[in-house]
Design a protein around this motif. Structure first.
Motif, PDB file in Angstrom:
ATOM      1  N   TYR A 199      99.202 -80.538 149.525  1.00  0.00           N
ATOM      2  CA  TYR A 199      99.738 -81.788 148.980  1.00  0.00           C
ATOM      3  C   TYR A 199      99.723 -81.771 147.457  1.00  0.00           C
ATOM      4  CZ  TYR A 199     100.474 -86.729 148.092  1.00  0.00           C
ATOM      5  OH  TYR A 199     100.980 -87.932 147.628  1.00  0.00           O
ATOM      6  N   ALA A 200      98.689 -81.207 146.867  1.00  0.00           N
ATOM      7  CA  ALA A 200      98.617 -81.099 145.399  1.00  0.00           C
ATOM      8  C   ALA A 200      99.764 -80.235 144.875  1.00  0.00           C
ATOM      9  CB  ALA A 200      97.273 -80.524 144.981  1.00  0.00           C
ATOM     10  N   ARG A 201     100.080 -79.143 145.586  1.00  0.00           N
ATOM     11  CA  ARG A 201     101.203 -78.303 145.181  1.00  0.00           C
ATOM     12  C   ARG A 201     102.516 -79.065 145.280  1.00  0.00           C
ATOM     13  NH1 ARG A 201     105.116 -74.909 147.236  1.00  0.00           N
ATOM     14  NH2 ARG A 201     104.688 -75.641 149.354  1.00  0.00           N
ATOM     15  N   MET A 202     102.673 -79.877 146.341  1.00  0.00           N
ATOM     16  CA  MET A 202     103.909 -80.638 146.505  1.00  0.00           C
ATOM     17  C   MET A 202     104.020 -81.718 145.432  1.00  0.00           C
ATOM     18  SD  MET A 202     106.269 -80.093 148.671  1.00  0.00           S
ATOM     19  CE  MET A 202     107.891 -80.645 148.168  1.00  0.00           C
ATOM     20  N   GLU A 203     102.906 -82.327 145.083  1.00  0.00           N
ATOM     21  CA  GLU A 203     102.911 -83.325 144.010  1.00  0.00           C
ATOM     22  C   GLU A 203     103.356 -82.701 142.690  1.00  0.00           C
ATOM     23  OE1 GLU A 203      99.871 -87.042 144.223  1.00  0.00           O
ATOM     24  OE2 GLU A 203      98.957 -85.062 144.035  1.00  0.00           O
ATOM     25  N   LYS A 204     102.882 -81.500 142.424  1.00  0.00           N
ATOM     26  CA  LYS A 204     103.249 -80.818 141.188  1.00  0.00           C
ATOM     27  C   LYS A 204     104.735 -80.495 141.160  1.00  0.00           C
ATOM     28  CE  LYS A 204     102.080 -76.792 138.354  1.00  0.00           C
ATOM     29  NZ  LYS A 204     101.242 -75.546 138.270  1.00  0.00           N
ATOM     30  N   LEU A 205     105.268 -79.984 142.292  1.00  0.00           N
ATOM     31  CA  LEU A 205     106.693 -79.693 142.366  1.00  0.00           C
ATOM     32  C   LEU A 205     107.527 -80.947 142.160  1.00  0.00           C
ATOM     33  CD1 LEU A 205     106.943 -77.205 145.392  1.00  0.00           C
ATOM     34  CD2 LEU A 205     107.342 -76.690 142.976  1.00  0.00           C
ATOM     35  N   ALA A 206     107.104 -82.036 142.772  1.00  0.00           N
ATOM     36  CA  ALA A 206     107.843 -83.292 142.652  1.00  0.00           C
ATOM     37  C   ALA A 206     107.822 -83.803 141.222  1.00  0.00           C
ATOM     38  CB  ALA A 206     107.254 -84.338 143.600  1.00  0.00           C
ATOM     39  N   GLU A 207     106.681 -83.696 140.577  1.00  0.00           N
ATOM     40  CA  GLU A 207     106.572 -84.187 139.200  1.00  0.00           C
ATOM     41  C   GLU A 207     107.433 -83.353 138.254  1.00  0.00           C
ATOM     42  OE1 GLU A 207     105.336 -86.964 136.471  1.00  0.00           O
ATOM     43  OE2 GLU A 207     104.987 -86.903 138.647  1.00  0.00           O
ATOM     44  N   GLU A 208     107.430 -82.043 138.441  1.00  0.00           N
ATOM     45  CA  GLU A 208     108.263 -81.176 137.602  1.00  0.00           C
ATOM     46  C   GLU A 208     109.743 -81.466 137.822  1.00  0.00           C
ATOM     47  OE1 GLU A 208     107.078 -77.273 138.685  1.00  0.00           O
ATOM     48  OE2 GLU A 208     105.221 -77.289 137.484  1.00  0.00           O
ATOM     49  N   PHE A 209     110.106 -81.664 139.067  1.00  0.00           N
ATOM     50  CA  PHE A 209     111.503 -81.971 139.375  1.00  0.00           C
ATOM     51  C   PHE A 209     111.916 -83.301 138.765  1.00  0.00           C
ATOM     52  CE2 PHE A 209     114.484 -84.183 142.232  1.00  0.00           C
ATOM     53  CZ  PHE A 209     115.573 -83.319 142.153  1.00  0.00           C
ATOM     54  N   LYS A 210     111.055 -84.274 138.868  1.00  0.00           N
ATOM     55  CA  LYS A 210     111.368 -85.615 138.371  1.00  0.00           C
ATOM     56  C   LYS A 210     111.539 -85.627 136.849  1.00  0.00           C
ATOM     57  CE  LYS A 210     108.123 -88.648 138.913  1.00  0.00           C
ATOM     58  NZ  LYS A 210     107.192 -89.630 139.538  1.00  0.00           N
ATOM     59  N   LYS A 211     110.783 -84.829 136.167  1.00  0.00           N
ATOM     60  CA  LYS A 211     110.819 -84.845 134.704  1.00  0.00           C
ATOM     61  C   LYS A 211     111.903 -83.945 134.121  1.00  0.00           C
ATOM     62  CE  LYS A 211     105.944 -86.005 133.928  1.00  0.00           C
ATOM     63  NZ  LYS A 211     104.650 -85.539 133.355  1.00  0.00           N
ATOM     64  N   SER A 212     112.389 -82.997 134.898  1.00  0.00           N
ATOM     65  CA  SER A 212     113.353 -82.038 134.338  1.00  0.00           C
ATOM     66  C   SER A 212     114.687 -82.101 135.069  1.00  0.00           C
ATOM     67  CB  SER A 212     112.748 -80.627 134.401  1.00  0.00           C
ATOM     68  OG  SER A 212     112.381 -80.310 135.739  1.00  0.00           O
ATOM     69  N   LEU A 213     114.887 -81.228 136.046  1.00  0.00           N
ATOM     70  CA  LEU A 213     116.181 -81.099 136.713  1.00  0.00           C
ATOM     71  C   LEU A 213     116.604 -82.369 137.441  1.00  0.00           C
ATOM     72  CD1 LEU A 213     118.559 -79.274 137.513  1.00  0.00           C
ATOM     73  CD2 LEU A 213     117.169 -78.464 139.439  1.00  0.00           C
ATOM     74  N   GLY A 214     115.643 -83.090 137.975  1.00  0.00           N
ATOM     75  CA  GLY A 214     115.959 -84.286 138.745  1.00  0.00           C
ATOM     76  C   GLY A 214     116.766 -85.302 137.967  1.00  0.00           C
TER      77      GLY A 214
END
Length: 816
Positions: A199-214
């Protein structure tokens, strides 16, 4: 007969004696009738478009409004604040005499004002229907002031007697959720599926996506939302359905079943004739738009766009993507029987044939002893195999000559009728025979269904009915609406005589069905057989089980003050956890037809609340009181998710569209790849019942002689998807007008497994004490067993009832 020669209405030859013209009067008459019907349809559709453009007003009210203004002005009352005199002086007096210009000015002003009033109501309704807070509010006498005010405004602005497409203009656009909201909802739904590290890994992926490509993808998606009527539906149809290259049999097409507890006839041709005629009557109502749009709480309209392609529609295979082709009209059906294909005309002299006239044609087909042409018997297996192979074969072997014309007869048909050679024996205890019946309707023998057509009507040798639907053009409720109409017309209106044949006497010599001709080469036949082999392997791997929950149903659930759908979803969560030993991503289909061109959204039924309750059920240290509390929390959260999905605040369609944008831009997102690759181990769908009570009451009242003759329980007439109630009861009470919830009873239908090691579950709440579960999985998977899962559902439902049986204070009787 005449229709058999439409293509050769006349011919000519040039010889020594000059030009010799051979004119077929009957064929020419048929062509003329066909043209007249086409123009009548165009005129009707044009008038309907005019009516819809003025709704919630109307041409008659608009004419009366203009007339009132003209009369008042004639007698000296100017209601236009001097606009009419200005129009009269500066516009119309240049071209017309004073008297005529006065009336034209009045009419022009009246029309303009009326259009403005109508558009004001349209925009007001569009704004009102953009508000979905009513779904989250208490209704009835305890409702708060806001829902009451909203309801009053809707009733004030909405028009009367809408046609099928009248409400399309003021349906709102599906909203685009914010990126932050979707990310937060997504992470909450996957929390119970991952351990802390994952879950921590998924949170990190989501946060990176939200701040950049998303953010970049969201901007492009916002532009699409701004320019389109629905930012999801076209991409969903294209990439989820039409671009799929695997077989659509089992993987995409779904099925629906007939009445279970009553057989109106055992004569195959008679049942096929009644059902065919009823389907064409329904198509006529669609063409005339006399079918009312479905309304939530008889107040909020659902989008009707999916109805447009129900008939005369086929999915054409392509190398990279298929396409849906809809023909404006079709006067025939295609029929399959004993390995042969036929073209059957359903109109004569521009009139729809009666069931007794259609039965003669079906009888001719059944009596035909002609052997199938080379390759004809298994021809439809091409539609059951891989799409690319079918596209290549279609282009190479079916693009010219008699193969082209025969294929056109199938693809341009209104729909397909299959006269099956097998008998289906249904029993009240839902034995293996019932499962065999469901198997037959889902896939048949892979070569005896034309899976590309919008729908196939399947009638067994002993007149049991089922239908198979191609999924890309519409979702299940649309087909269910049609089938409920057809079955009601079949039995209540048309009926059968004492021998089980259709009623009436043919008005003329019967038309003859046309056996289609084929010229299939050895190479093409090899491709057909290869496709059949692959399709046979596919359907033999399907493990299908229909479990019937008849100990209790929604009546008990309502007494517990729990949503029946949420209750069943929790039962499925408990059953699946016991079956697999872990929690898995769960898909429940929800509709988004409150919005223009809406289709479906996903409700993620496996939640933090549901997992807490499921664990408590096998934890002896937790009391029943605490379990009931956890169950209520889980059901309440599920209901909130369902309302969010219906109101445009879902998760998965938004993420899907972001993924499509990323592919268009040629960029990869680890987060989106992870999301889109997560398997749905449990895919579920509820079959809704949307029966037109008023229509059924009218048919019952006007056909009591039929009901009496066949001893039909009026509370056993089917609704969407087919099916009847469990046990007939006092007929005389029904004849006196009693009408209760069992009138909506039906057995529903189902679909194939979505994941190789998962389950597909379709269920229908068929009555107060009856629920049908259609469970599918793959025999090749050691992790699944549809019969075992049915037993887990039975035990889960029993354990849930025991919670309340052992705690009577938790069960509250709900007044009707």
């Amino acid at each position: 007969m005449a229709e058999a020669h439409e293509a050769v209405a006349f011919s000519f030859q040039i010889g020594p004696d000059g030009v010799n013209v051979d004119l077929s009067y009957d064929a020419l008459k048929a062509v003329i009738y066909s043209g007249l019907r086409s123009w009548r349809l165009r005129l009707r559709r044009g008038l309907n478009s005019l009516y819809n453009s003025l709704y919630p007003g109307g041409p008659i009210r608009g004419t009366a409004f203009c007339g009132a203004i003209t009369i008042l002005y004639h007698y000296g009352y100017d209601t236009s604040f001097s606009i009419i005199p200005w129009l009269e002086q500066h516009v119309f007096e240049r071209y017309f005499v004073p008297k005529t210009s006065k009336y034209l000015a009045c009419i022009a002003f009246g029309c303009g004002v009326y259009v403005i009033l109508v558009e004001t109501r349209v925009q007001t309704l569009k704004t009102l229907f953009s508000y979905h807070g009513w779904m989250y509010q208490t209704h009835g006498q305890n409702a708060s002031i806001l829902p009451r005010v909203w309801t009053g405004l809707v009733k004030l602005c909405v028009g009367r007697s809408p046609s099928l497409y009248s409400c399309q203009r003021f349906l709102p656009t599906l909203p685009l959720p914010s990126l932050n909201d979707t990310m937060d909802r997504y992470l909450r739904t996957v929390r119970p599926l991952f351990d802390d590290r994952e879950y921590a890994r998924m949170e990190k992926l989501a946060e990176e996506f939200k701040k950049s490509l998303g953010k970049r993808l969201q901007r492009y998606l916002w532009l699409k939302w701004l320019l389109s009527s629905n930012y999801v539906s076209d991409w969903w149809e294209e990439y989820v359905y039409l671009r799929g290259r695997s077989a659509i049999m089992v993987n995409s097409n779904f099925y629906g079943l007939d009445a279970v507890y009553i057989r109106p006839t055992t004569i195959q041709s008679a049942r096929a004739a009644n059902l065919t005629c009823a389907a064409f009557l329904y198509r006529t109502e669609l063409d005339h738009e006399t079918i009312k749009p479905l309304m939530v709480q008889k107040l909020v309209p659902l989008c009707s766009r999916q109805y447009e392609r129900q008939f005369n529609t086929v999915r054409i295979p392509g190398l990279e993507t298929d396409k849906i082709v809809h023909y404006s009209d079709s006067r025939h059906i295609a029929v399959y029987s004993k390995g042969r294909w036929y073209k059957v005309y359903t109109f004569y002299n521009n009139k729809l044939l009666l069931p007794c006239e259609l039965q003669v044609q079906f009888n001719d087909i059944l009596k035909d002893t002609t052997l199938p042409s080379k390759g004809e018997e298994h021809l439809a297996a091409l539609t059951a195999g891989e799409r690319k192979q079918w596209a290549q074969a279609r282009s190479k072997y079916f693009s010219t000559g008699i193969n082209r014309s025969s294929l056109d007869a199938i693809e341009k048909a209104a729909f397909i009728v299959i006269l099956d050679e097998d008998e289906y024996h249904l029993s009240a205890n839902m034995s293996q025979q019932f499962n065999d019946y469901a198997h037959a309707i889902l896939h048949g023998k892979a070569h005896d269904r034309w899976f590309d057509k919008s729908f196939n009507f399947i009638i067994s040798k002993n007149a049991v009915f089922g239908f198979n639907v191609e999924h890309s053009w519409a979702d299940a409720p649309v087909s269910g609406h049609m089938v409920e109409f057809v079955l009601c017309e079949d039995f209540v209106r048309f009926g059968y005589d004492e021998h089980g044949n259709t009623k009436g006497t043919p008005r003329f010599d019967a038309l003859k069905p046309i056996k289609l001709k084929w010229n299939i080469s050895n190479e093409c036949e090899q491709i057909i057989e290869h496709s059949l082999t692959a399709a046979t392997e596919l359907y033999r791997d399907v493990d299908l089980n229909v479990y019937v929950q008849d100990n209790y149903g929604k009546g008990f659930m309502k007494k517990c003050k729990l949503s029946p759908d949420a209750y069943i979803q929790m039962a499925l969560q408990l059953a699946h956890y016991r079956d697999s030993g872990k929690f898995n991503l769960t898909y429940e289909a929800s509709m988004t037809r409150l919005f223009r061109e809406g289709r479906t959204e996903t409700v993620r039924s496996c939640s933090i609340e549901s997992t807490q309750w499921v664990k408590s059920m096998d934890d002896s240290s937790i009391s029943n009181v605490e379990r009931i509390k956890l169950l209520r929390l889980a059901c309440d959260y599920h209901q909130q998710q369902y309302r969010d999905a219906m109101s445009g605040k879902g998760i998965d369609r938004h993420l899907f569209c972001l993924y499509v944008v990323s592919k268009y831009l040629g960029v990869d997102s680890p987060f989106l790849q992870q999301v889109l690759s997560e398997p749905w181990k449990l895919s579920t769908s509820q079959t809704p019942t949307s029966y037109d009570d008023e229509r059924l009451k009218h048919l019952i009242a006007s056909n009591r002689d039929v009901i009496t003759k066949y001893k039909v329980d009026t509370n056993e007439i089917t609704a969407a998807g087919g099916g009847f109630g469990p046990t007939p009861h006092n007929y005389e009470e029904d004849y006196s007008g009693r009408y209760d919830e069992r009138s909506k009873t039906n057995s529903g239908g189902g679909f194939g497994p979505v994941a190789d090691d998962g389950y597909g579950v379709s269920y229908i709440i068929a009555g107060e004490d009856l629920i049908f579960f259609h469970i599918s999985s793959k025999k090749s998977s050691s992790a699944t067993d549809s019969h075992r899962f049915g037993e887990h559902i039975r035990k889960a439902m029993g354990d849930m009832k025991s919670l309340f049986d052992n705690n009577k204070s938790a069960v509250t009787t709900v007044k009707s």
